[in-house]
Every structure is written in C-alpha cells, then in structure tokens.
Design a protein around this motif. Structure first.
Motif, PDB file in Angstrom:
ATOM      1  N   VAL A 155       6.683   3.607  -7.486  1.00  0.00           N
ATOM      2  CA  VAL A 155       5.280   3.495  -7.876  1.00  0.00           C
ATOM      3  C   VAL A 155       5.213   2.592  -9.100  1.00  0.00           C
ATOM      4  O   VAL A 155       5.884   2.843 -10.107  1.00  0.00           O
ATOM      5  CB  VAL A 155       4.667   4.875  -8.203  1.00  0.00           C
ATOM      6  CG1 VAL A 155       3.235   4.718  -8.694  1.00  0.00           C
ATOM      7  CG2 VAL A 155       4.728   5.781  -6.985  1.00  0.00           C
ATOM      8  N   THR A 215       2.750   9.002  -0.875  1.00  0.00           N
ATOM      9  CA  THR A 215       3.372   7.720  -0.566  1.00  0.00           C
ATOM     10  C   THR A 215       4.879   7.790  -0.796  1.00  0.00           C
ATOM     11  O   THR A 215       5.385   8.714  -1.429  1.00  0.00           O
ATOM     12  CB  THR A 215       2.799   6.592  -1.452  1.00  0.00           C
ATOM     13  OG1 THR A 215       3.109   6.861  -2.831  1.00  0.00           O
ATOM     14  CG2 THR A 215       1.292   6.503  -1.286  1.00  0.00           C
ATOM     15  N   THR A 247       1.177   0.870  -5.168  1.00  0.00           N
ATOM     16  CA  THR A 247       2.421   0.835  -4.410  1.00  0.00           C
ATOM     17  C   THR A 247       3.064  -0.540  -4.558  1.00  0.00           C
ATOM     18  O   THR A 247       2.443  -1.486  -5.047  1.00  0.00           O
ATOM     19  CB  THR A 247       2.167   1.118  -2.926  1.00  0.00           C
ATOM     20  OG1 THR A 247       1.394   0.032  -2.373  1.00  0.00           O
ATOM     21  CG2 THR A 247       1.400   2.423  -2.737  1.00  0.00           C
TER      22      THR A 247
END
Length: 399
Positions: free
Chosen positions: A89, A85, A141
């Motif tokens: 985070v 990703t 996320t």
C-alpha cells in the motif's frame, strides 16, 4: 452521482463515525448529503432554504466537533478498503495551502508574506496571505487505485511563530524537529501506519520536502517503509564523504525508456540511466548523538543527453527497501511517480470542491468544512508524472 449512490456512499463512510450525540451525527449525514448533491456550491445553495443553511452553519461552529470527528468514519473505511486489497500500500504525503480574503485575517491565520513590489517612494511592499495549511496522506494501491485518506492535519503558521527567527541564530539542522512544521511528516507517518494496522505493507512516499532524517528513523521505529526524493547530500560511510561521492562511483545498471511531453505538450521520448547502491547514511552532524546511522538504498535516474523544450529528467530517490536489480529500481520509480495523485486530490479540493471559496470566518470552521467536502475515493486513470512532465512506460528493447 445520483441520490441513491450518494446515500450508499454516506452509509459506508459514516458507519464508523460517532459524534458527541446522535443529533450531531444525523446532522453530519444530512450536511454531507447536501454538499455531495452539488459538489463545489455554497452552503446556502445546496441547503436550499435558510433553516437548513443556518443548521449547517451551526454545525460547523460547534466547538464539540473537530475535523477528526468528521473524518473518523472515512478513515475507518480507508482501513477496510486497504484490508480488502493485496500487495503493498502506497501512502502518498503532501502539503497544500488554502488561501482566503478576509477583513480580519487573524481569525483564519496567516500562511506567508508576499512581495508586492515597490511603492512610489521605491520602498518594498509586502502583504500577508490569509489561510490554513493541510497535510494529507492518501493511501493507493500500486496500480494507482485510491483507497482514501489515512491521515490528515490542519494548522496555521501561528503555531510555529518564532521558528524562522530561531533558524537565523543557529544551524537549522540543530533545531528540534518538534519545533518545526516538518513534524507534520512524522505525525502523519505514524498516524497512517497505525490506522492501516500493517506497517510492513505500507510504503510512505514524499517529495523533496520530506527528505528528513527524523522521518527515516521514525519509519524504522514503527516498522514501516519509505521512498522519498532527496534534496540533501548527506554524509555517508564513515563520514569522510557524501552520498553523491559514492553514487559517482556507481556504474549504470541499466536503461529505462519512457514517453514524456515537452513544454509545448508534444510527445517525446527519454532514455534514463539507472544507478542504485546500498549506502550507510549518517544523520546531520548536530544530531549524530540522538539518531543512529542507517543503511539505505539510493536510486538515481538521469536522462541521457540534453533534451529540447523541456527540463532534463534527474531523479534521486532514497528508500529503506532493498533494490537488487534494474527491474526493482524501475518498480520504485514507478511507485514514486504515483505521488502525483495526491496533488490531483488537492487540485480537486480547490477546483472541483472550491474549498477556497467558502465564506466561513474562522480556521476551525474552515477545517471542519474541508473534512466534510472530501470527495469519494474513485479510480484515477494511471498516469505517471514527473515535475512539469507526464510520462509512461513505453515498450522498448532495453526493458
């Protein structure tokens, strides 16, 4: 989840798991498949026959296996999903208790004592609650997509016997953090940061229980970031005033309109006044020789007026991240609001997975089972939540 999906998920989650010998690894995969086939049901029911049930009980009783061994594959999968990703985070931290009824509570452990009222003679009665505690760290996320656990810790209060009595003798702020249960916040921050291998990308989020000066310093030491809700009015500047004194001088930097629900579940709107300032924050007086002063950003979001049928919104956050505009302050509020997802995760363990209904006799067996019952990471609908209230951003002229 069908059988094919379960097998695919198991292959991914167990790829990085290696127990004491190959037979135990195969048994773990089988037990996980059985538990996943009918989440929340008892071990005898999901195993279908006594031979498989007995093998599962032997597995959870095996002293060569720990919850860390069982979760090793999942933690590696979390790291892999995080690496795939982009952007910050969010690592959400929180603690929950699993309570049980046992004839021999000492085998599980004691979490707390509860007032049971008075007996016929008017004397106060109390009973102890049997159970274990779990402190977990969930990586998500900024859009709220769960990536998996980044750290987890199980314990019982026996480990910290005597701490409460010690606090009665000296100022609690002078008790070393290593002797308090609060050390779990520092341990999980370090473990999750190390696992995800990108400290500067991580933002550790906690509720008011995580407002610990040692946590701020630990985050700085390992090069990561934090965003926590404050409950302590700390000394600021040169020590002649507090954070609240400085924030009282800050003018409103902007407004933020949100939608909420009142205590009856009816929709309502709230307008928040946003204030923020970079402040030099000092450690507690008893720890100023051990820890340095830090320059942090304090964000206040307070609702205008007094609402009906619900509690007034008043958030006070502290972070090491810079905030230079109203939009950046609102961004941090939205990120903190995602903390509710870890409470949803704990609720899933207790209601969906029925973690408190297991009949295993000891804390060690219970923690191994809890590690085996962690649900598959999956998207949770993006909901921003304040304590006792749901809220989401609403289009408005003041945005």
């Amino acid at each position: 989840m069908n059988g094919g999906a379960i097998n695919a998920w198991l292959d991914g989650e167990l790829a990085g798991c290696s127990l004491a010998d190959e037979r135990l690894t195969k048994r773990l995969r089988k037990v996980l498949g059985q538990l996943g086939s009918d989440m929340g049901q008892s071990i005898p029911l999901v195993c279908q026959d006594w031979a498989n049930a007995k093998a599962a009980y032997r597995f959870f009783s095996n002293e060569r296996i720990s919850e860390a061994d069982i979760l090793a594959g999942h933690l590696q999968s979390t790291r892999d999903r995080t690496a795939a990703t982009d952007g910050p985070v969010l690592v959400l931290h929180d603690t929950t208790e699993f309570s049980y009824r046992r004839e021999k509570p000492e085998a599980i452990g004691i979490t707390k004592a509860i007032n049971s009222g008075r007996d016929k003679a008017g004397r106060l009665r109390s009973h102890t609650v049997c159970g274990i505690l779990m402190h977990s760290s969930l990586a998500v996320t900024t859009a709220g997509l769960p990536l998996g656990l980044a750290a987890i810790k199980f314990w019982t209060r026996k480990k910290f016997t005597g701490t409460a009595a010690l606090k009665k003798k000296i100022n609690p702020t002078r008790v070393p953090i290593e002797k308090k249960e609060s050390i779990r916040w520092l341990d999980n921050l370090k473990q999750s940061t190390e696992l995800l291998s990108d400290p500067g990308r991580c933002l550790h989020i906690g509720d008011r229980e995580s407002d610990i000066y040692e946590l701020f310093c630990t985050a700085q030491e390992v090069g990561t970031h934090f965003l926590v809700r404050t409950c302590v009015d700390r000394l600021a500047g040169d020590g002649d005033h507090t954070i609240a004194d400085e924030m009282d001088e800050v003018a409103v930097k902007g407004l933020h309109r949100i939608e909420v629900r009142d205590s009856n579940g009816d929709p309502d709107q709230a307008v928040l006044e946003i204030r923020y300032r970079k402040i030099r924050v000092l450690p507690p007086i008893g720890k100023q020789k051990r820890y340095p002063a830090l320059t942090l950003t304090v964000i206040h979001a307070e609702e205008r007026g007094t609402p009906k049928n619900r509690k007034k919104i008043d958030w006070k956050l502290i972070t090491d991240l810079p905030v230079q505009s109203r939009n950046e302050a609102i961004e941090k509020l939205d990120w903190y609001a995602l903390r509710w997802k870890i409470e949803v995760f704990h609720k899933i363990l207790k209601s969906g997975c029925r973690a408190e209904e297991a009949k295993l006799r000891t804390a060690q067996r219970r923690s191994r089972l809890s590690g085996s019952r962690l649900p598959e990471p999956a998207p949770i609908h993006r909901t921003i939540r304040l304590p006792r209230e749901r809220w989401r951003v609403a289009p408005s002229a003041d945005r």
